[in-house]
Design an enzyme around this catalytic site. Structure first.
Site, PDB file in Angstrom:
ATOM      1  N   LYS A 163       0.842  -1.202   0.000  1.00  0.00           N
ATOM      2  CA  LYS A 163       0.000   0.000   0.000  1.00  0.00           C
ATOM      3  C   LYS A 163       0.876   1.252   0.000  1.00  0.00           C
ATOM      4  CE  LYS A 163      -0.386   0.297   5.039  1.00  0.00           C
ATOM      5  NZ  LYS A 163      -1.288   0.468   6.181  1.00  0.00           N
ATOM      6  N   TYR A 180      16.490  30.649   0.686  1.00  0.00           N
ATOM      7  CA  TYR A 180      15.386  31.517   1.099  1.00  0.00           C
ATOM      8  C   TYR A 180      15.557  31.942   2.555  1.00  0.00           C
ATOM      9  CZ  TYR A 180      12.782  30.212  -3.108  1.00  0.00           C
ATOM     10  OH  TYR A 180      12.377  30.034  -4.406  1.00  0.00           O
TER      11      TYR A 180
END
Length: 371
Positions: free
Chosen positions: A43, A267
């Site tokens: 999964k 940044y």
């Protein structure tokens, strides 16, 4: 499946080590009796490893079953030639026609879901369709409570459209020894509930309750099948037990720069350079599962036998590393996780679990099978 090829032009890839996967499979297989089936969970894109690639590996390794969370995950496997039985753990009710058409086996957690499935089977004139009944022994997420079993059995006895192939439950603290009393209580409830269902049906379906930690710590409760999740990917519940990591996230250096005092990186200008600082930019960022909390030196990756810390903030598609003093050139490989650093190490830095690190690697990162 994507096989290994020349990677001169590949900047980012998740390498899946076939030998390591088989090694882990054999380890867990050795803890079980020969007649006990082994189900492998694929999964969430095989915990980030690549569902089709990993399912193909497990099909070749000899797994008896696969399990997915949602129907769409199972349908992808079927479209790509996976023929093993597939258990759909969160089947819902909207995809029953597709589940039936592709012969997947739905988990049934409540009477509402069962009745919806039966209505579809009746429309198609089908009988004895295999289902797995989910029992709630303490997780309290999905599944029939003990008080709901009489009504379930009454309905099943008059419903030839389905046949209960398996009864199963989910352990919630099998990896926590301090809560073993609770786990033992789950085993006792599972035994009680499954006996009650079997008495009501007139036959005993296949039973499965063990997860990866359960296989390692409680093999005496293996029943007819065990479910192997995080263990197959290289994470053990036993202290000091080292399994082989299957996935290694790697990328190549895009650019190298020498900076000086007063220069800043990234940044917010959080990266502060000094005399002789050398940085390398690599093409992975928080959109690739590199959590922003790894920014500003919180983690170090491997480069040419050295650990190199992040510098500045992680960007969406890139991040910068302080490689001062480390011999390197553009195109050299950086290992984000694998054998060094390990997924468990990164998870510890974030205060989370290895599952989250692995499942965060997006599909845009190419999966490559290596041996």
């Amino acid at each position: 499946m994507i096989e290994m090829r020349a990677m001169e032009d590949d900047f980012s890839r998740l390498e899946l080590n076939l030998n390591h996967a088989v090694e882990n499979y054999r380890y867990f297989r050795s803890l079980l009796e020969p007649q006990t089936k082994l189900l492998v969970l694929v999964k969430a894109n095989a915990y980030g490893h690549g569902a089709v690639e990993f399912a193909s590996m497990m099909q070749r390794a000899g797994a008896d079953y696969l399990a997915v969370a949602y129907p769409v995950e199972g349908l992808e496997l079927r479209r790509n030639g996976i023929s093993l039985p597939i258990l759909v753990l969160t089947a819902g009710t909207d995809f029953y026609p597709e589940i039936i058409q592709t012969r997947m086996e739905p988990s049934i957690p409540n009477l509402y879901s069962l009745k919806k499935l039966v209505s579809v089977l009746r429309e198609q004139g089908l009988k004895d369709y295999p289902i797995h009944i989910k029992l709630d022994t303490g997780m309290h997420r999905l599944g029939f409570m003990g008080s709901e079993l009489p009504e379930l059995l009454e309905y099943l006895r008059q419903t030839p459209e389905v046949r209960v192939k398996a009864l199963f439950s989910h352990l919630c603290v099998a990896d926590e020894p301090e809560q073993d009393a609770f786990t033992q209580g789950q085993f006792e409830l599972f035994e009680k509930y499954t006996r009650q269902v079997a008495d009501g049906l007139g036959y005993m379906p296949m039973r499965h309750i063990l997860n990866s930690a359960g296989i390692e710590r409680f093999p005496e409760h293996q029943y007819d099948m065990a479910r192997l999740g995080i263990g197959i990917y290289g994470i053990s519940a036993l202290p000091g037990k080292q399994l082989a990591p299957v996935a290694s996230l790697k990328c190549k250096i895009l650019q190298i720069k020498q900076l000086g005092p007063g220069d800043t990186v990234g940044y917010g200008r959080w990266g502060q350079a000094h005399e002789g600082t050398v940085i390398a930019t690599i093409p992975v960022g928080y959109a690739d599962g590199i959590d922003r909390h790894f920014s500003r030196g919180a983690v170090s990756f491997s480069l040419n036998g050295h650990r190199v810390p992040t510098i500045g903030n992680i960007c969406m598609d890139m991040c910068m590393l302080d490689i001062t003093g480390v011999p390197a050139k553009v195109g050299d490989t950086v290992t984000i996780f694998g054998e060094d650093p390990t997924v468990s190490e990164l998870a510890g830095i974030l205060g989370t679990i290895p599952y989250e690190i692995l499942a965060s690697v997006p599909r845009r990162i190419e999966r490559l099978v290596v041996r």
